[in-house]
Design an enzyme around this catalytic site. Sequence first.
Site, short mmCIF file in Angstrom:
data_model
loop_
_atom_site.label_atom_id
_atom_site.label_comp_id
_atom_site.label_asym_id
_atom_site.label_seq_id
_atom_site.Cartn_x
_atom_site.Cartn_y
_atom_site.Cartn_z
N ASN A 9 -0.64 -5.26 3.22
CA ASN A 9 -1.62 -5.48 2.15
C ASN A 9 -2.37 -4.17 1.96
O ASN A 9 -3.22 -3.82 2.77
CB ASN A 9 -2.58 -6.61 2.56
N TRP A 10 -2.02 -3.47 0.88
CA TRP A 10 -2.62 -2.15 0.66
C TRP A 10 -4.08 -2.27 0.21
O TRP A 10 -4.79 -1.26 0.17
CB TRP A 10 -1.83 -1.38 -0.39
N LYS A 11 -4.51 -3.43 -0.18
CA LYS A 11 -5.84 -3.61 -0.75
C LYS A 11 -6.02 -2.60 -1.91
O LYS A 11 -5.06 -2.28 -2.58
CB LYS A 11 -6.92 -3.46 0.32
N HIS A 94 -6.86 -14.52 -0.20
CA HIS A 94 -7.30 -13.56 0.83
C HIS A 94 -8.80 -13.71 1.02
O HIS A 94 -9.54 -13.95 0.06
CB HIS A 94 -6.93 -12.14 0.40
N GLU A 96 -11.11 -11.69 1.33
CA GLU A 96 -11.94 -10.81 0.49
C GLU A 96 -12.09 -11.40 -0.91
O GLU A 96 -13.13 -11.23 -1.55
CB GLU A 96 -11.34 -9.39 0.46
N GLY A 172 -10.05 -5.87 9.47
CA GLY A 172 -10.62 -4.54 9.29
C GLY A 172 -11.70 -4.20 10.29
O GLY A 172 -12.42 -3.21 10.12
N GLY A 232 -3.27 -4.92 7.13
CA GLY A 232 -4.11 -4.16 6.21
C GLY A 232 -4.05 -2.68 6.54
O GLY A 232 -3.14 -1.96 6.15
N GLY A 233 -5.03 -2.23 7.32
CA GLY A 233 -5.18 -0.80 7.61
C GLY A 233 -3.91 -0.13 8.11
O GLY A 233 -3.56 0.98 7.67
C1 PEP Z 1 -5.81 -7.93 5.69
O1 PEP Z 1 -6.58 -7.45 4.88
O2 PEP Z 1 -5.02 -8.82 5.30
C2 PEP Z 1 -5.82 -7.43 7.07
C3 PEP Z 1 -5.24 -8.14 8.00
O3 PEP Z 1 -6.47 -6.25 7.30
P1 PEP Z 1 -6.50 -5.40 8.69
O4 PEP Z 1 -5.10 -5.38 9.22
O5 PEP Z 1 -7.00 -4.06 8.29
O6 PEP Z 1 -7.42 -6.14 9.61
#
Ligand code: PEP
Length: 248
Positions: A9-11, A94, A96, A172, A232-233
């Site tokens: 998930n590049w956000k 998600h 967010e 995150g 994510g990251g």
């Molecule tokens: C996400 O946003 O779906 C996620 C899992 O982020 P991260 O891996 O950065 O915690």
Amino acid sequence: MRRKLVIGNWKMNGSRAGNAELLAGIAAGLTASGAACAVCAPAPYLAQCQAALQGSAIAWGAQDVSAHAAGAYTGEVSAAMLADFACRYVLVGHSERRAYHHESSELVAKKAVAALAAGLTPVVCVGETLAEREAGQTNAVVREQLGAVLEAISAGDVAKIVVAYEPVWAIGTGKTATPQMAQDVHQVLRAQLAEKDGQAAAGVHILYGGSMKPDNAKELLSMPDIDGGLIGGAALKAADFLAIIHAH
Ligand code: PEP
């Protein structure tokens, strides 16, 4: 046996040049022993993903979708548009989006229905906040979130969804659920899927998300009901994403 699935998930990150480098790096390092994988890119870059990844083992998808089919919904992107760019996946619900855009479980369910109608696989994200976990409400919260989607879809569509358990306090933050904590929730979710369709539930991928990294992925992915990761990251660096894809 469910093949592991790892979705990035590049956000709201990326640029044409940066994406090209990242996608080339992933493609160069991917081997047949790795998990199935996909990247969920910001909508403007879906054409770039399609051009770069068509014919490769890497699928692509979006991070959100409108609940509406078409019409006067300024700024929204429909499921049919995502299908037009050959997306396989779309994230719905998600945390967010639930937190910053006040998306209710009912709206998330409508988005999942819209995605299915266009032939996309909705990745239904569920997860509790820290306060909810500390109050002992984890199972009730994720059951309510998944339940809204299960109520809205037909039993025949259970096999067409992916579920992602993402504890909000782990996203995150560098904090990860222990493998056992995640497994316990995944088991609850699979049992809930089985209430709708006992046969399909065994085949549904339930991903873990929340600070999954190369150094903790193997342990998480070794749990029986953790079928992959939503990353994510660590999905923004080819080496890290590849290490997770090959961690099982
Ligand atoms: C996400 O946003 O779906 C996620 C899992 O982020 P991260 O891996 O950065 O915690």
